[in-house]
Scaffold this motif. Structure first.
Motif, short mmCIF file in Angstrom:
data_model
loop_
_atom_site.label_atom_id
_atom_site.label_comp_id
_atom_site.label_asym_id
_atom_site.label_seq_id
_atom_site.Cartn_x
_atom_site.Cartn_y
_atom_site.Cartn_z
N GLU A 9 67.84 -0.91 19.24
CA GLU A 9 68.76 0.00 18.92
C GLU A 9 68.42 1.45 18.57
O GLU A 9 67.40 1.47 17.66
CB GLU A 9 70.20 -0.78 18.15
CG GLU A 9 71.72 -0.51 18.21
CD GLU A 9 71.76 1.18 17.78
OE1 GLU A 9 72.52 1.88 17.70
OE2 GLU A 9 71.03 1.69 16.24
N ASN B 37 65.19 1.35 22.34
CA ASN B 37 66.77 1.28 23.62
C ASN B 37 67.07 2.68 23.23
O ASN B 37 67.62 2.90 21.98
CB ASN B 37 67.02 -0.02 23.65
CG ASN B 37 68.44 -0.08 24.88
OD1 ASN B 37 68.37 0.89 25.39
ND2 ASN B 37 69.49 -0.99 23.85
N GLY C 267 70.40 3.03 24.41
CA GLY C 267 71.98 2.62 24.53
C GLY C 267 71.88 2.64 23.03
O GLY C 267 70.67 2.15 22.44
N ASP D 98 67.52 3.40 28.64
CA ASP D 98 68.47 2.78 27.91
C ASP D 98 67.87 1.51 29.28
O ASP D 98 68.78 1.21 30.14
CB ASP D 98 69.87 3.44 29.29
CG ASP D 98 71.28 3.24 28.09
OD1 ASP D 98 70.78 2.07 28.20
OD2 ASP D 98 72.05 4.23 28.84
N SER E 2 69.58 -0.81 27.69
CA SER E 2 71.10 -2.05 28.20
C SER E 2 72.00 -1.30 29.06
O SER E 2 72.58 -2.70 30.12
CB SER E 2 72.16 -1.02 26.81
OG SER E 2 71.72 -1.59 25.14
N ALA E 3 71.93 -0.63 29.95
CA ALA E 3 72.34 -0.05 31.06
C ALA E 3 71.06 -1.08 32.35
O ALA E 3 72.06 -1.51 32.98
CB ALA E 3 72.27 1.54 31.11
#
Length: 210
Positions: free
Chosen positions: A82, A102, A104, A137, A139-140
């Motif tokens: 994160e 990340n 995101g 990213d 998460s994406a």
């Protein structure tokens, strides 16, 4: 890594929020190191992990490791699941170390409650301090593959080329977890690992000076 040789001591700090698979990712990294004969120590700190609280996991491996604790200024890699957490733990990095993160955002409850202000540009703030940052990213990517929970495999793919052993060793440890109980997830995690590895490589190239 921190010392010379095949059994040099490697210090990794994995950080994020509850539910992102921080501790699972650290366990898999540890398994890969153990498989190659390293002495391994790890420890975790989970604050309300099930409610999205912050989670940090220390991992050290090498010829002989006495303590699991990564001390400030000694981490070879800060693996940030994160963005804000990666920024918050930057001080743990050794000179010349890597923040692999990340980009995101997974805003923790303390921000939603107004107890903490989320930084406007975590990646930019880390980079402005002169730190080597590779960000994308994850998460994406996980969502594109169909499950946000694949984010930890994406991040493991990203760190795989920054370890003192072949990426294939780490990938094998991941896939073995699903081979017997959830075979349908083997191929999905294989794709997530490859996607994270490629994303980190592309981000590294994009961040390199012209």
């Amino acid at each position: 890594m921190s010392e010379e040789g095949h059994f040099a001591t490697t210090n990794i700090l994995v950080v994020g929020t509850g539910g992102q698979g921080v501790m699972t990712a650290t366990e898999i990294l540890a398994e890969a190191a153990i498989a190659l004969g390293h002495d391994v120590k790890k420890t975790e700190v989970a604050g309300m992990a099930q409610r999205g609280g912050v989670v940090s996991s220390h991992l050290r491996f090498g010829r002989k490791v006495l303590s699991p604790q990564v001390t400030p200024g000694s981490a070879d890699v800060v693996l940030g699941f994160e963005a804000a957490e990666a920024m918050r733990w930057r001080h743990m990095l050794r000179p010349g170390g890597l923040v692999l993160m990340n980009s995101g955002r997974l805003v923790p409850p303390i921000v939603e409650l107004g107890l903490y202000a989320y930084p406007a540009d975590p990646v930019g703030e880390i980079r402005a301090a002169g730190t080597h940052v590779v960000s994308f990213d994850a998460s994406a990517i996980a969502l594109e593959l169909g499950d946000i929970r694949l984010g930890n495999t994406v991040m493991l793919g990203a760190i795989s080329d920054h370890l003192p052993f072949p990426a294939e060793v780490l990938e094998r440890c991941i896939l073995q977890r699903f081979a017997s109980k959830k075979p349908a997830l083997v191929e999905l995690n294989r794709k997530a690992f490859a996607a994270g590895r490629q994303a980190a490589e592309e981000a590294e190239k994009a961040a390199a000076p012209a």
